[in-house]
Each structure stands twice: as structure tokens, then as C-alpha cells.
Design an enzyme around this catalytic site. Structure first.
Site, PDB file in Angstrom:
ATOM      1  N   ASP A 118      33.799  42.862  46.925  1.00  0.00           N
ATOM      2  CA  ASP A 118      34.384  41.993  47.613  1.00  0.00           C
ATOM      3  C   ASP A 118      33.517  40.725  47.235  1.00  0.00           C
ATOM      4  O   ASP A 118      33.386  40.166  46.231  1.00  0.00           O
ATOM      5  CB  ASP A 118      34.639  42.326  49.020  1.00  0.00           C
ATOM      6  CG  ASP A 118      35.410  41.320  49.936  1.00  0.00           C
ATOM      7  OD1 ASP A 118      36.303  40.826  49.210  1.00  0.00           O
ATOM      8  OD2 ASP A 118      35.170  41.430  50.987  1.00  0.00           O
TER       9      ASP A 118
ATOM     10  N   PHE B 272      43.451  42.295  51.907  1.00  0.00           N
ATOM     11  CA  PHE B 272      42.798  43.483  52.519  1.00  0.00           C
ATOM     12  C   PHE B 272      43.587  44.866  52.187  1.00  0.00           C
ATOM     13  O   PHE B 272      44.727  44.810  52.445  1.00  0.00           O
ATOM     14  CB  PHE B 272      42.749  43.226  54.063  1.00  0.00           C
ATOM     15  CG  PHE B 272      41.440  44.086  54.583  1.00  0.00           C
ATOM     16  CD1 PHE B 272      40.353  43.612  54.543  1.00  0.00           C
ATOM     17  CD2 PHE B 272      42.051  45.291  55.180  1.00  0.00           C
ATOM     18  CE1 PHE B 272      39.375  44.626  54.842  1.00  0.00           C
ATOM     19  CE2 PHE B 272      40.930  46.180  55.417  1.00  0.00           C
ATOM     20  CZ  PHE B 272      39.498  45.860  55.318  1.00  0.00           C
TER      21      PHE B 272
ATOM     22  N   LYS C  93      37.562  42.488  43.841  1.00  0.00           N
ATOM     23  CA  LYS C  93      38.455  41.187  44.074  1.00  0.00           C
ATOM     24  C   LYS C  93      37.519  39.999  43.479  1.00  0.00           C
ATOM     25  O   LYS C  93      36.824  39.729  44.570  1.00  0.00           O
ATOM     26  CB  LYS C  93      38.548  40.979  45.786  1.00  0.00           C
ATOM     27  CG  LYS C  93      39.523  42.194  46.328  1.00  0.00           C
ATOM     28  CD  LYS C  93      39.906  41.958  47.561  1.00  0.00           C
ATOM     29  CE  LYS C  93      39.167  42.466  48.627  1.00  0.00           C
ATOM     30  NZ  LYS C  93      39.679  42.467  49.915  1.00  0.00           N
TER      31      LYS C  93
HETATM   32  P1  IMP Z   1      31.104  43.411  49.622  1.00  0.00           P
HETATM   33  O1  IMP Z   1      29.441  43.577  50.115  1.00  0.00           O
HETATM   34  O2  IMP Z   1      31.458  41.950  50.492  1.00  0.00           O
HETATM   35  O3  IMP Z   1      31.049  43.321  48.188  1.00  0.00           O
HETATM   36  O4  IMP Z   1      31.668  44.237  50.316  1.00  0.00           O
HETATM   37  C1  IMP Z   1      31.886  45.691  50.000  1.00  0.00           C
HETATM   38  C2  IMP Z   1      32.426  46.486  51.128  1.00  0.00           C
HETATM   39  O5  IMP Z   1      33.352  45.748  51.910  1.00  0.00           O
HETATM   40  C3  IMP Z   1      33.044  47.675  50.509  1.00  0.00           C
HETATM   41  O6  IMP Z   1      32.256  48.597  50.349  1.00  0.00           O
HETATM   42  C4  IMP Z   1      34.169  47.787  51.629  1.00  0.00           C
HETATM   43  O7  IMP Z   1      33.403  48.967  52.491  1.00  0.00           O
HETATM   44  C5  IMP Z   1      34.454  46.757  52.540  1.00  0.00           C
HETATM   45  N1  IMP Z   1      35.776  45.894  51.819  1.00  0.00           N
HETATM   46  C6  IMP Z   1      35.873  44.628  51.095  1.00  0.00           C
HETATM   47  N2  IMP Z   1      37.124  44.497  50.997  1.00  0.00           N
HETATM   48  C7  IMP Z   1      37.926  45.425  51.701  1.00  0.00           C
HETATM   49  C8  IMP Z   1      39.171  45.796  51.803  1.00  0.00           C
HETATM   50  O8  IMP Z   1      39.976  45.127  51.122  1.00  0.00           O
HETATM   51  N3  IMP Z   1      39.635  46.716  52.431  1.00  0.00           N
HETATM   52  C9  IMP Z   1      38.760  47.812  53.093  1.00  0.00           C
HETATM   53  N4  IMP Z   1      37.279  47.554  53.071  1.00  0.00           N
HETATM   54  C10 IMP Z   1      36.911  46.338  51.957  1.00  0.00           C
END
Ligand code: IMP
Length: 178
Positions: free
Chosen positions: A101, A150, A129
Site C-alpha cells: 500500500d 480498501f 496499490k
Molecule cells: P503498507 O505498509 O502501507 O504498504 O501496508 C501494508 C499493510 O497494510 C498490508 O500488509 C495490509 O495488512 C494493510 N493494508 C493495506 N491496504 C489494505 C487493504 O486494502 N485491505 C486490507 N489491508 C490493507
């Protein structure tokens, strides 16, 4: 379709087919090696179990918990990685991540694994994403690039729910808790 799901983005069949396609690249790149596959809890449990069963090289398997401070659907950029619990020194590590994300989790995890002595660190992500990225990281293997929404299911949760759905769907915004 259940009311909590606004749209089914990826069906069980699409996910299975795509993981098998991506595994062809992973199998080619890790031929003759014995990497340590690390699944990121809890979201990547379903994906990691399906992925490792289509990999055709010997591997070690471990899981670690990564959490970011913030609300249930918004990342704060502060990532806490629980102890890895296994020796990564001189190992080829393949991270199995449910979704990239903002990118903070993958960035922190990669830095920690290299600091612990990993020989190489790559990431196989189920979902990406790209529009949400805040730090410059990319998956080495990515099954699906998805829009900024989401998503739930196939291991991914919202507030602890929906992980057991066999598909990936967009959460109905009406179900986001105020
Ligand atoms: P990042 O550190 O922002 O890249 O986030 C990664 C983590 O955020 C993932 O391993 C998920 O646990 C959570 N996450 C991010 N987007 C989503 C989503 O759309 N649905 C569910 N969990 C998400």
C-alpha cells in the site's frame, strides 16, 4: 454477493491462475537455491500457503508479524516488526506480502532483513496499490495491481473480519466503522 462487499475484484479462479503464472518466474529465479520464504502475518497467510505449494524448489518457511500504527484502514508510516524468530544470515529471503500500500512495511522489513545479514531480499506480493505509494519500493513479483480501494478477503481483513472470504472484494464503504 454479500452486502459488505461492494464489488468482487478477483475471483478464486483468477487468483489461483495468476499465482501459478507468477510462480513460473519465481521458480526460474530460485532454481538451485533454497530460499527462506517469510509470510507477513496475518494478511498473507492464505496467499503464502497457496504460493509455496506451486513453488518447485526446496524452501524454508517462517512468518513474522508486521503492524503499522494507525486506524484500521489508514497507515501511519510507523511500522513495528516483531522479532523474525529465525536466522536469516546469508539466506536468500523471499517475502510473501498480501498487499503493498504505502510501501512502509516492505521498506522496513527489507532494511531489517539486510541488517540481519540476509544475502538477498525479494518480495512476492499478491496485490499492489501503486497510487497509494509513499516510499519508493516495488515488489519483485506482483500478482495484481489494483486501484486505490480498501479490499477484503483471501486473508485481508477490515477490523479483524472477512479474512476467510475466498475472493478479493472491495469493502462497501457503508461498513467502515466511524
Ligand atoms: P503498507 O505498509 O502501507 O504498504 O501496508 C501494508 C499493510 O497494510 C498490508 O500488509 C495490509 O495488512 C494493510 N493494508 C493495506 N491496504 C489494505 C487493504 O486494502 N485491505 C486490507 N489491508 C490493507
Amino acid at each position: 454477493m454479500e452486502d459488505f462487499c461492494q464489488e468482487i475484484l478477483l475471483t478464486e479462479e483468477q487468483i489461483k491462475k495468476r499465482i501459478a503464472e507468477v510462480a513460473v518466474d519465481i521458480n526460474r529465479d530460485y532454481k538451485g537455491k533454497k530460499p527462506l520464504v517469510i509470510g507477513v502475518l496475518t494478511g498473507a497467510v492464505v496467499y503464502c500457503s497457496d504460493l509455496i505449494r506451486v513453488l518447485d524448489f526446496p524452501l524454508e518457511l517462517a512468518f513474522l508479524k508486521a503492524s503499522s500504527y494507525g486506524s484500521d484502514s489508514v497507515s501511519s508510516g510507523k511500522v513495528v516488526i516483531n522479532s523474525i524468530g529465525c536466522d536469516v544470515k546469508d539466506k536468500d529471503v523471499l517475502i510473501a506480502e498480501d498487499i503493498i500500500d504505502t510501501g512502509y512495511t516492505l521498506k522496513s522489513l527489507t532494511e531489517i532483513l539486510y541488517k540481519e545479514g540476509a544475502k538477498s531480499v525479494k518480495c512476492a506480493a499478491l496485490l499492489d496499490k501503486p497510487e497509494r505509494r509513499e516510499v519508493d519500493v516495488a515488489a519483485d513479483y506482483c500478482c495484481f495491481s489494483i486501484p486505490d480501494a480498501f479490499v477484503i478477503g483471501y486473508g485481508l481483513d477490515y477490523d479483524g473480519e472477512y479474512r476467510s472470504l475466498p475472493y478479493v472484494g472491495i469493502l462497501n464503504p457503508a461498513y467502515i466503522k466511524k
